[in-house]
Design a protein around this motif. Sequence first.
Motif, PDB file in Angstrom:
ATOM      1  N   PRO A 128      -4.056 -42.573  31.030  1.00 26.67           N
ATOM      2  CA  PRO A 128      -3.609 -42.704  29.632  1.00 26.67           C
ATOM      3  C   PRO A 128      -4.322 -41.694  28.751  1.00 26.67           C
ATOM      4  CG  PRO A 128      -5.122 -44.478  30.210  1.00 26.67           C
ATOM      5  CD  PRO A 128      -4.866 -43.718  31.473  1.00 26.67           C
ATOM      6  N   ALA A 129      -3.566 -41.141  27.879  1.00 23.42           N
ATOM      7  CA  ALA A 129      -4.142 -40.181  26.931  1.00 23.42           C
ATOM      8  C   ALA A 129      -4.728 -40.923  25.751  1.00 23.42           C
ATOM      9  CB  ALA A 129      -3.066 -39.192  26.450  1.00 23.42           C
ATOM     10  N   SER A 130      -5.859 -40.433  25.254  1.00 24.41           N
ATOM     11  CA  SER A 130      -6.512 -41.074  24.110  1.00 24.41           C
ATOM     12  C   SER A 130      -5.746 -40.770  22.836  1.00 24.41           C
ATOM     13  CB  SER A 130      -7.963 -40.573  23.978  1.00 24.41           C
ATOM     14  OG  SER A 130      -7.962 -39.183  23.716  1.00 24.41           O
ATOM     15  N   ALA A 168     -11.917 -29.676  13.047  1.00 19.06           N
ATOM     16  CA  ALA A 168     -11.455 -29.473  14.418  1.00 19.06           C
ATOM     17  C   ALA A 168     -10.831 -28.100  14.565  1.00 19.06           C
ATOM     18  CB  ALA A 168     -10.431 -30.563  14.788  1.00 19.06           C
ATOM     19  N   GLN A 169     -11.138 -27.418  15.674  1.00 21.27           N
ATOM     20  CA  GLN A 169     -10.640 -26.075  15.929  1.00 21.27           C
ATOM     21  C   GLN A 169      -9.951 -26.060  17.285  1.00 21.27           C
ATOM     22  OE1 GLN A 169     -13.940 -23.437  15.754  1.00 21.27           O
ATOM     23  NE2 GLN A 169     -14.266 -23.671  13.561  1.00 21.27           N
ATOM     24  N   PRO A 170      -8.923 -25.266  17.438  1.00 21.35           N
ATOM     25  CA  PRO A 170      -8.294 -25.127  18.762  1.00 21.35           C
ATOM     26  C   PRO A 170      -9.231 -24.449  19.739  1.00 21.35           C
ATOM     27  CG  PRO A 170      -7.349 -23.599  17.187  1.00 21.35           C
ATOM     28  CD  PRO A 170      -8.220 -24.513  16.412  1.00 21.35           C
ATOM     29  N   SER A 171      -8.873 -24.547  21.030  1.00 17.03           N
ATOM     30  CA  SER A 171      -9.753 -24.028  22.068  1.00 17.03           C
ATOM     31  C   SER A 171      -9.952 -22.530  21.946  1.00 17.03           C
ATOM     32  CB  SER A 171      -9.171 -24.367  23.456  1.00 17.03           C
ATOM     33  OG  SER A 171      -7.867 -23.797  23.574  1.00 17.03           O
ATOM     34  N   ALA A 172      -8.973 -21.804  21.456  1.00 19.91           N
ATOM     35  CA  ALA A 172      -9.127 -20.350  21.339  1.00 19.91           C
ATOM     36  C   ALA A 172     -10.158 -19.979  20.291  1.00 19.91           C
ATOM     37  CB  ALA A 172      -7.776 -19.714  20.989  1.00 19.91           C
ATOM     38  N   PRO A 208     -25.420 -35.899  11.796  1.00 20.45           N
ATOM     39  CA  PRO A 208     -24.012 -36.142  11.494  1.00 20.45           C
ATOM     40  C   PRO A 208     -23.167 -36.086  12.750  1.00 20.45           C
ATOM     41  CG  PRO A 208     -24.641 -33.928  10.860  1.00 20.45           C
ATOM     42  CD  PRO A 208     -25.898 -34.618  11.254  1.00 20.45           C
ATOM     43  N   PRO A 209     -22.164 -36.906  12.822  1.00 23.99           N
ATOM     44  CA  PRO A 209     -21.286 -36.869  13.997  1.00 23.99           C
ATOM     45  C   PRO A 209     -20.514 -35.568  14.045  1.00 23.99           C
ATOM     46  CG  PRO A 209     -20.378 -38.325  12.318  1.00 23.99           C
ATOM     47  CD  PRO A 209     -21.750 -37.937  11.856  1.00 23.99           C
ATOM     48  N   ALA A 210     -20.025 -35.271  15.244  1.00 18.41           N
ATOM     49  CA  ALA A 210     -19.307 -34.013  15.408  1.00 18.41           C
ATOM     50  C   ALA A 210     -17.993 -33.997  14.658  1.00 18.41           C
ATOM     51  CB  ALA A 210     -19.046 -33.764  16.907  1.00 18.41           C
ATOM     52  N   ALA A 257     -14.464 -38.407  22.649  1.00 19.16           N
ATOM     53  CA  ALA A 257     -15.840 -38.738  22.283  1.00 19.16           C
ATOM     54  C   ALA A 257     -16.116 -38.506  20.806  1.00 19.16           C
ATOM     55  CB  ALA A 257     -16.811 -37.909  23.119  1.00 19.16           C
ATOM     56  N   GLU A 258     -15.261 -37.862  20.110  1.00 16.61           N
ATOM     57  CA  GLU A 258     -15.467 -37.554  18.703  1.00 16.61           C
ATOM     58  C   GLU A 258     -14.592 -38.469  17.857  1.00 16.61           C
ATOM     59  OE1 GLU A 258     -14.653 -33.494  18.115  1.00 16.61           O
ATOM     60  OE2 GLU A 258     -16.299 -32.773  19.358  1.00 16.61           O
TER      61      GLU A 258
END
Length: 502
Positions: free
Chosen positions: A318-320, A279-283, A272-274, A331-332
């Motif tokens: 440029p930001a994605s 989605a979780q924050p970096s902390a 399965p893809p990521a 990438a996700e």
Amino acid sequence: MRTRLVRIASLFTSAASIAAAALGLASSPAFAEEKSSPAQQVEKPGSAAAAEKPKAGAASPSTGAGVAVPGASAPKANASAPRATAGAPKASAKKKEPAPPSPPAPARVWLIAPSPQGPWTLRIDNAGERPMRIPADVRLLRLEVDTLNKRTKKTVRCAAPAGLKPSGFPERRALLLPPGQSYMEHFDPRLLCFGKDEAALAGGSVVRAWYGWGPPPKWSRKAPAPPFAAESTDDPPAFAPATGLAAPTLVLSYGLPARKEFAGDEAGGAEPPAGDRPAQPSADMTAQPSGDKAAQPPADKAAQPSADKAAGAGAGQPASSGEGHGGGSSAEPIVDANAPRLELRSEPWSDASSPRSIVVRVTARNAGKRPMTVAIRPRMLEFHVAGPNGTTVCEAAPPTDAIPRDMYRTLKAGASVDVSLLLREVCPADTFAREGLYEVTATLHANEPGTGLHLDAYTATVTAPSATLLRVKSAPEPFYAAAPRAVQTPKPEAEQEGDDAD
């Protein structure tokens, strides 16, 4: 006339005197002593009869009718003599001693079950000093399983069905087992505990096994009748035949938990893809367990502040779109969890009397939250069959781009379609040529996009997560492909270590 009357009177007088003499002889002491000693009559019956005659004649010398007295007493003496002689042979006759019972058959049956689901091993040892004849056929095995599951019955009895189990001694499977050798066979316990009884094969269940045929009832006094599970090859036999053999009771161990498969594995076998993970924050990423290190970003990227990202974007990078929405790295990709998708399920088991009657039912369900338009036909199903003769692939038909409009259907969220198929119509002729157990895995190739009809139909390749367990009772080829053979009896581990040390 007077003379005749005198003669008649004299005859009556002589008859009375004879009767009186007989009564006196019976009451005499000598006659009583001879009657009270039957042992003497037994030893010398002739002398006793000779002694009675003169005594009887001497008892009435004056009567003139002493000739009739021996005739009256002789029947008594002669009647007692045969009785004594008749009893003598009974006293001297010897009773025949019963033959000593034959020793039991020195056959030992073992059931080796490393895990609840198999494979298991059946082992029959010849622990005696003479060869024996056994039927080397696992289909003669019967199981009684005491379960701990409260949802099922406490004791489950498992055995091969009537069409699969041999009715008598299987002559093709007759094995002459030498002393010190064994017969070993690996088998799937689901061959016996089939269908709903498979639930009894779980950790903690107690299994009692019986090999062969049932013993005669306890009230029967007849000798055991064939067929036998173990019998001697000698004449006269070296041991008593056994109609059945009991194996030691065993307790099934608890197997390891199965690996949890992802939904992507069910859809097409791909990881399965990521994006499927939330989605979780970096902390929060730093709080993930160490076992999921592959899913964590590098430490320098996790510690990079968001201000640097903004600065990099202002410098001309440029930001994605994912970063602009705060959804993670570029990438996700974003995955729509509510999109329509198919899930495939096949029935857990199917019992068939012959290859012609093998039917497998497959269910395709829309597991998404939105409806879909799709064409599902029996020819789109592919089957992977694993059986006694190896693995066979029953391929699906290629797309035709000629499906009419009415063959497309709309499946709402949670709706399903059932497809039943005769496997002999799609599989090669020799796929189910042998009796036994098969595993059939279904795959659906929904490959009709409907572009010619201006439709946007759903297309995918979906594989069922679990196989269908199929049991074929009768087939052109027998259950066994090769004749049985004996092997050397395995030694216990302690004896093997001692031999290695020597």
